[in-house]
Design a protein around this motif. Structure first.
Motif, mmCIF file in Angstrom:
data_model
loop_
_atom_site.group_PDB
_atom_site.id
_atom_site.type_symbol
_atom_site.label_atom_id
_atom_site.label_comp_id
_atom_site.label_asym_id
_atom_site.label_seq_id
_atom_site.Cartn_x
_atom_site.Cartn_y
_atom_site.Cartn_z
ATOM 1 N N SER A 215 0.866 -1.179 0.000
ATOM 2 C CA SER A 215 0.000 0.000 0.000
ATOM 3 C C SER A 215 0.897 1.222 0.000
ATOM 4 N N LEU A 216 1.116 1.778 -1.165
ATOM 5 C CA LEU A 216 2.070 2.896 -1.294
ATOM 6 C C LEU A 216 1.352 4.226 -1.073
ATOM 7 N N HIS A 217 0.383 4.509 -1.922
ATOM 8 C CA HIS A 217 -0.498 5.669 -1.807
ATOM 9 C C HIS A 217 0.167 7.022 -1.985
ATOM 10 N N SER A 218 1.484 7.079 -1.887
ATOM 11 C CA SER A 218 2.201 8.292 -2.282
ATOM 12 C C SER A 218 3.677 7.960 -2.392
ATOM 13 N N ALA A 219 4.330 8.588 -3.383
ATOM 14 C CA ALA A 219 5.784 8.425 -3.516
ATOM 15 C C ALA A 219 6.501 9.667 -3.003
ATOM 16 N N ARG A 220 5.773 10.465 -2.210
ATOM 17 C CA ARG A 220 6.387 11.635 -1.561
ATOM 18 C C ARG A 220 6.369 11.375 -0.058
ATOM 19 N N GLN A 221 7.568 11.322 0.520
ATOM 20 C CA GLN A 221 7.702 10.894 1.910
ATOM 21 C C GLN A 221 6.795 11.671 2.870
ATOM 22 N N GLU A 222 6.753 13.010 2.722
ATOM 23 C CA GLU A 222 5.966 13.796 3.690
ATOM 24 C C GLU A 222 4.469 13.555 3.517
ATOM 25 N N VAL A 223 4.030 13.336 2.283
ATOM 26 C CA VAL A 223 2.613 13.050 2.035
ATOM 27 C C VAL A 223 2.264 11.669 2.594
ATOM 28 N N ARG A 224 3.130 10.723 2.311
ATOM 29 C CA ARG A 224 2.873 9.342 2.748
ATOM 30 C C ARG A 224 2.871 9.250 4.276
ATOM 31 N N GLY A 265 -2.010 14.867 -7.930
ATOM 32 C CA GLY A 265 -1.546 15.990 -8.758
ATOM 33 C C GLY A 265 -0.368 15.627 -9.652
ATOM 34 N N PRO A 266 0.052 16.568 -10.498
ATOM 35 C CA PRO A 266 1.183 16.338 -11.398
ATOM 36 C C PRO A 266 2.478 15.995 -10.646
ATOM 37 N N ASP A 267 2.708 16.642 -9.512
ATOM 38 C CA ASP A 267 3.923 16.340 -8.731
ATOM 39 C C ASP A 267 3.881 14.928 -8.171
ATOM 40 N N ASP A 268 2.681 14.504 -7.783
ATOM 41 C CA ASP A 268 2.518 13.148 -7.239
ATOM 42 C C ASP A 268 2.805 12.112 -8.319
ATOM 43 N N LEU A 269 2.309 12.419 -9.503
ATOM 44 C CA LEU A 269 2.498 11.520 -10.640
ATOM 45 C C LEU A 269 3.986 11.398 -10.990
ATOM 46 N N TYR A 275 9.962 7.174 -8.665
ATOM 47 C CA TYR A 275 10.207 6.263 -7.538
ATOM 48 C C TYR A 275 10.220 4.799 -7.970
ATOM 49 N N LEU A 276 9.326 4.461 -8.887
ATOM 50 C CA LEU A 276 9.175 3.046 -9.265
ATOM 51 C C LEU A 276 10.122 2.622 -10.388
#
Ligand code: SAH
Length: 344
Positions: A215-224, A265-269, A275-276
């Motif tokens: 369950s990743l749900h975000s590749a941005r550490q602070e968001v995750r 959002g675009p940054d998340d994408l 990341y992957l």
């Protein structure tokens, strides 16, 4: 008492009581494959040993307290009660004719406290035992047999964090895979985790070809980290180190629940694509299933499709999942309909 799910224990009991392997096998086939009623399984044993068998071998079960069938799709939510009065849930998903899946629970409640998940609100009461995990499968098998369906896939995506209950999870998987028990193929089993790095390594070592979902749900550490408290210690960087490299036979499934304005959002994408990179993954984009008290908004269908399209363009395999059973609160993250240890 020996549990019926303890296949070696069962064999020892049989040889001590003069029950030969072909006879014991008829019992196992009746119980695990044909999912016959208890009495019909017992009838496979010689009359002279039946009483001793009943005294020595437990057929663990959970009480089926309620059953809700979705009016919109093929989902059925089962509310189950443990012997000590806890409630857990399992969900039957009839995806297409014959291809039936069962989503099972590994804990009563959960300690992971993911912000978007309904089970999180319960907190953790306790781990389920191996018997309680497997009893969900036996029960569903028997309900499905009455519909002339067979159970094809088992996913650990109900209540609880499976890798917080490693010992019982692994014992349950052993019996699910055992040719002398349920005999599910590894590709029909899936364990989903919030991302416990060390445990993921142990899991892969022990079950190299059982499906593992993160369950990743975000590749941005602070968001995750804000979404999933477990991410504080189980950082994206540490997680990335246990991903299978491109070309590995067993891809890591990546679960990504799209939350409007949070991770879509675009940054998340871009962060996700970066990341992957270089990992053998299959991305599942999941619609957010709203539940009372959830402060998140689902992302619209067109936007979900655009997100999926962009990931595919970047070279990733993507499945855009639709939600089954959301009218009966049986979808992912909605399993909290009843409180742990309710009396009825
Ligand atoms: N603890 C495990 C397995 C249980 S949840 C894990 O977290 O992976 C199964 C999946 O449902 C997870 O990917 C989880 O993040 C997701 N989920 C939780 N709440 C949800 C919700 N409200 N809508 C959609 N998916 C949700």
């Amino acid at each position: 008492m020996i549990s019926v799910y303890d296949i070696d224990g069962l064999a020892r009991w049989a040889s001590a009581h003069g029950v030969d392997e072909p006879t014991l096998k008829r019992f196992r086939v009746a119980f695990f494959k044909k999912a016959l009623a208890e009495d019909d399984c017992l009838a496979m044993l010689p009359p002279s040993v039946r009483a001793a068998f009943q005294a020595a071998v437990a057929l663990p079960s959970l009480d089926l307290v309620a059953r809700q069938d979705s009016s919109r799709d093929g989902a059925t939510k089962l509310s189950l009660r443990t012997a000590d009065g806890h409630r857990v849930e399992a969900v039957i998903l009839r995806v297409a004719s014959g291809r039936t899946s069962l989503c099972i629970s590994s804990q009563v409640g959960c300690a992971a406290n993911c912000q978007f998940c309904a089970t999180a609100k319960l907190g953790l009461a306790r781990n389920l035992t191996t018997d309680e995990i497997l009893a969900q499968v036996s029960l569903a098998q028997r309900l499905l047999r009455a519909e002339a369906r067979t159970l094809r896939n088992i996913v650990f995506m109900g209540m609880g964090e499976p890798l917080h209950n490693e010992k019982n999870l692994y014992a349950a998987l052993d019996t699910l895979r055992n040719p002398r028990a349920f005999y599910f193929a590894d590709r029909h089993l899936m364990v989903s985790t919030v991302g416990m790095v060390a445990a993921m390594g142990r899991f892969r070592e022990r079950f190299p070809t059982v499906n593992l979902a993160l369950s990743l749900h975000s590749a941005r550490q602070e968001v995750r980290r804000d979404l999933m408290p477990a991410a504080k210690s189980q950082t994206l960087e540490k997680l990335r180190a246990v991903f299978p490299p491109q070309g590995s036979p067993s891809p890591l499934m990546i679960e990504y629940v799209l939350l409007q304005g949070v991770n879509d959002g675009p940054d998340d994408l871009t962060a996700l694509i970066d990341y992957l990179r270089g990992a053998e993954v299959h991305i599942n984009l999941i619609p957010f299933n709203p539940h009372p008290g959830a402060a998140f908004t689902p992302v619209g269908k067109a936007e979900r499709e655009a997100f999926a399209h962009a990931l595919r363009r970047a070279g990733y395999k993507v499945t855009l999942r639709r939600s089954l059973g959301d009218d009966i609160a049986a979808a992912c993250g909605q399993l909290a309909g009843v409180h742990a240890r309710s009396g009825n």
